[in-house]
Design an enzyme around this catalytic site. Sequence first.
Site, mmCIF file in Angstrom:
data_model
loop_
_atom_site.group_PDB
_atom_site.id
_atom_site.type_symbol
_atom_site.label_atom_id
_atom_site.label_comp_id
_atom_site.label_asym_id
_atom_site.label_seq_id
_atom_site.Cartn_x
_atom_site.Cartn_y
_atom_site.Cartn_z
ATOM 1 N N ARG A 106 0.745 -1.256 -0.118
ATOM 2 C CA ARG A 106 -0.074 0.055 0.016
ATOM 3 C C ARG A 106 0.979 1.312 -0.011
ATOM 4 O O ARG A 106 0.625 2.224 -0.694
ATOM 5 C CB ARG A 106 -0.976 0.185 1.254
ATOM 6 N N ASP A 163 -15.188 10.287 9.266
ATOM 7 C CA ASP A 163 -14.212 9.236 9.154
ATOM 8 C C ASP A 163 -12.685 10.087 9.083
ATOM 9 O O ASP A 163 -12.582 11.085 8.965
ATOM 10 C CB ASP A 163 -14.313 8.638 7.786
HETATM 11 C C1 LIG Z 1 -14.312 -1.028 7.822
HETATM 12 S S1 LIG Z 1 -14.531 0.713 7.758
HETATM 13 C C2 LIG Z 1 -16.408 0.564 8.389
HETATM 14 C C3 LIG Z 1 -17.343 1.307 7.491
HETATM 15 C C4 LIG Z 1 -18.664 1.205 8.088
HETATM 16 N N1 LIG Z 1 -18.789 1.761 9.613
HETATM 17 C C5 LIG Z 1 -19.023 -0.211 7.984
HETATM 18 O O1 LIG Z 1 -19.353 -0.778 9.138
HETATM 19 O O2 LIG Z 1 -19.327 -0.569 7.040
HETATM 20 C C6 LIG Z 1 -13.718 1.372 9.163
HETATM 21 C C7 LIG Z 1 -13.596 2.786 8.908
HETATM 22 O O3 LIG Z 1 -13.133 3.479 10.360
HETATM 23 C C8 LIG Z 1 -12.152 4.502 9.822
HETATM 24 N N2 LIG Z 1 -11.284 4.584 11.075
HETATM 25 C C9 LIG Z 1 -10.231 4.008 11.534
HETATM 26 N N3 LIG Z 1 -9.556 4.757 12.548
HETATM 27 C C10 LIG Z 1 -10.400 5.839 12.642
HETATM 28 C C11 LIG Z 1 -10.226 6.702 13.636
HETATM 29 N N4 LIG Z 1 -9.382 6.816 14.621
HETATM 30 N N5 LIG Z 1 -11.065 7.656 13.654
HETATM 31 C C12 LIG Z 1 -12.217 7.802 12.647
HETATM 32 N N6 LIG Z 1 -12.424 6.633 11.729
HETATM 33 C C13 LIG Z 1 -11.504 5.750 11.706
HETATM 34 C C14 LIG Z 1 -11.463 4.151 8.736
HETATM 35 O O4 LIG Z 1 -10.822 5.062 7.912
HETATM 36 C C15 LIG Z 1 -12.578 3.203 7.868
HETATM 37 O O5 LIG Z 1 -13.194 4.058 6.843
#
Ligand SMILES: C[S@@+](CC[C@H](N)C(=O)[O-])C[C@H]1O[C@@H](n2cnc3c(N)ncnc32)[C@H](O)[C@@H]1O
Length: 283
Positions: free
Chosen positions: A42, A150
């Site tokens: 990545r 996000d």
């Molecule tokens: C797997 S996705 C989940 C998306 C959605 N909530 C779902 O369940 O389908 C996880 C998301 O968490 C975000 N994320 C990770 N660490 C974070 C943080 N410290 N603060 C805010 N968002 C975060 C990532 O960028 C990513 O878009």
Amino acid sequence: MNSPAQVNMQLDDASFRAISDLAYRESGLTLVAEKATMIQSRLRHRLRALGIDSFPDYCTLIGSDDGVQERRHLISALTTNVSHFFREKHHFETLKKMLDTRLPHLRAGGQMRIWSAGCSNGQEAVSAVMTLLEHAPEVADLDLRILATDIDPEVVSFARAGTYAERLMGGVPDPLRARYFEAGAGAEGEQEYTTKDLVRRMIRFNELNLLKPWPMTRPFDLIMCRNVVIYFDAQTQTALWPRFHKTLKPDGMLFLGHSERISDPSTYKFDCVGPTTYAPTPP
Ligand SMILES: C[S@@+](CC[C@H](N)C(=O)[O-])C[C@H]1O[C@@H](n2cnc3c(N)ncnc32)[C@H](O)[C@@H]1O
């Protein structure tokens, strides 16, 4: 055989440690050593984009004052953004029931607020809007809004644009596609769908790091933080529970993802009221 440039673009142990320390400090993400190959691949894109040909040089940049912007790209490259429409359907059934309890308040001019925390490309928030509008079309004219946030600036701008290629539309039946999306042709000839104004009006997408202070002042009826804390260690997770509690109305709810749990909910003044569904314990 690897060329000298490719050899330098191997992620060495010291660089892996520097990157994982920074990811943990900035975003709570825990990067395990088994993920090193994935991380290397990545981040090679970032090194190429910057014209940097070694990971130690990249680490010097992200550790410096000049690396502010690149640290954002780094976190963006490290997050897992997989999502889909109507993921974990049972939560959307609970949302309908919650709306039933809130409708009299909304009809009397009251507000209902939902937070999709870790919203990725917006499919979760858009699914919530479709659920609400299908269940009670009148909510389009009531004071019901979703804040979707996000840490990753790239997914936030994608979500704001609200355009989903056909391959991302799984789970959205044809009648819902027709009611809530404009169909169009994408750049590569693939059909794509853009959310209609009716949907956009109800959602605000913002960048927000869950580890940093939250600027929101009013409590939420519902927080959906699904499939986000799974990337955090126990310490980071348990620091979030009281903050979510404080940010919820006393009769609010918190949804987590299917493999996430508050391990001892009573410690954090939550009751488990359904699968990965929590409510503040009544006083
Ligand atoms: C797997 S996705 C989940 C998306 C959605 N909530 C779902 O369940 O389908 C996880 C998301 O968490 C975000 N994320 C990770 N660490 C974070 C943080 N410290 N603060 C805010 N968002 C975060 C990532 O960028 C990513 O878009």
